[in-house]
Design a protein around this motif. Sequence first.
Motif, PDB file in Angstrom:
ATOM      1  N   PHE A 135       0.802  -1.222   0.000  1.00  0.00           N
ATOM      2  CA  PHE A 135       0.000   0.000   0.000  1.00  0.00           C
ATOM      3  C   PHE A 135       0.837   1.276   0.000  1.00  0.00           C
ATOM      4  O   PHE A 135       0.309   2.368   0.184  1.00  0.00           O
ATOM      5  N   GLY A 136       2.138   1.142  -0.214  1.00  0.00           N
ATOM      6  CA  GLY A 136       2.985   2.321  -0.364  1.00  0.00           C
ATOM      7  C   GLY A 136       3.176   3.124   0.893  1.00  0.00           C
ATOM      8  O   GLY A 136       3.535   4.305   0.832  1.00  0.00           O
ATOM      9  N   CYS A 137       2.947   2.515   2.047  1.00  0.00           N
ATOM     10  CA  CYS A 137       3.118   3.184   3.328  1.00  0.00           C
ATOM     11  C   CYS A 137       4.508   2.826   3.859  1.00  0.00           C
ATOM     12  O   CYS A 137       4.861   1.649   3.955  1.00  0.00           O
ATOM     13  N   ILE A 138       5.305   3.812   4.183  1.00  0.00           N
ATOM     14  CA  ILE A 138       6.689   3.568   4.585  1.00  0.00           C
ATOM     15  C   ILE A 138       6.705   2.727   5.861  1.00  0.00           C
ATOM     16  O   ILE A 138       6.209   3.172   6.900  1.00  0.00           O
ATOM     17  N   PRO A 139       7.255   1.507   5.817  1.00  0.00           N
ATOM     18  CA  PRO A 139       7.258   0.665   7.021  1.00  0.00           C
ATOM     19  C   PRO A 139       8.267   1.154   8.046  1.00  0.00           C
ATOM     20  O   PRO A 139       9.427   1.421   7.718  1.00  0.00           O
ATOM     21  N   VAL A 140       7.803   1.291   9.281  1.00  0.00           N
ATOM     22  CA  VAL A 140       8.677   1.649  10.399  1.00  0.00           C
ATOM     23  C   VAL A 140       8.907   0.366  11.189  1.00  0.00           C
ATOM     24  O   VAL A 140       8.024  -0.105  11.913  1.00  0.00           O
TER      25      VAL A 140
END
Length: 398
Positions: free
Chosen positions: A283-288
């Motif tokens: 989903f293109g969310c930067i993984p932390v």
Amino acid sequence: MRKCLWLWGLLFFALGFAWSITAERNPCTERISGSAGDVLEDDPVGRLKVYVYELPSKYNKKILQKDPRCLSHMFAAEIFMHRFLLSSPVRTLNPEEADWFYTPIYATCDLTPTGLPLPFKSPRMVRSAIQLISSSWPYWNRTEGADHFFVVPHDFGACFHYQEEKAIERGSFQSCGVLRSITIPPYAPPQKMRARQIPPDTPRSIFVYFRGLFCDVNNDPECGYYARGARAAVWENFKSNPLFDISTEHPTTYYEDMQRAIFCLCPLGWAPWSPRLVEAVVFGCIPVIIADDIVLPFADAIPWEEIGVSVAEEDVPKLDKILTSIPSHVILRKQRLLANPSMKRAMLFPQSTLPGDAFHQILNGLARKLPHPKSVYLNPGEKILNWTAGPITDLKPW
């Protein structure tokens, strides 16, 4: 000095937030540079041959028939990899020409009524399968399994447990196969995620997003061990922070919300493994990534340092400062890399396979381990491994 850096970080966040929205309205992608990009797009067909053992159905099909929930579980890669290999062009029916031998067992398809995994029978299943193939075919005994592979989608691999201290009881992590293994992503349902895509020009209006447990009161009432305190620290420090959209509730809009977020927290739970990592990439969310000892999937092809953010567990209280200090141009580049379709495909196990998907990344990993060195082949009567080692309970018949 640290305070000044934080103030600069807040300024960059304000700019980066606006620019991230602009980037989403004008989506673009960036190819992974160097050898990692070549690996990601490589084609394993023609570079290796895999022989699939035909085991009695009690090792696979009957287990699945008993509990079809295994098809949608985070450990389902073992089932779909078996199905993929049966029709894959790398499969050979002639074991004499095989580079690798695959032993199809569904070791994780043992779930509680609530759908939680119970991998306690897995060691017995594996040892039973090894005993069967080593007595029925000559190939295992040539190398003591060095040219064989299993799909073992447990949190701690071949240690067969989802809690760290229980995995350690079965031996060091080296003996669990981490060093020699190909680390794969958890299974996340591709069809379901595709069905929940939102328009690509939707602004990313959430800065940090997380849904999940912060404390497992049923198994750790004092919350002193679960996630080694990392999740509890997230809640205690940021439950009232307006930049953080975090909750234990799991809304029906979970997938849509991830697509509206800039950063998605991927903290460890009882173990580092979680489908959140896959969902964030898709989903293109930067993984932390908050898990000190995590071994990331397909690390030779996925540039995790470039697409994600790693935060030490002890630094969780500083998470707001860390994320707001990331320059806007760095955020934009991470988003461009995450937008690369090849990155998303590499993390998924689709039922209709696609070039470059997780199945192909596994085969690429196997191909890169060829040719087998002569040292893997044993002399007659030579023994290296002791497959009867381990806890007494692991040696019970299955």
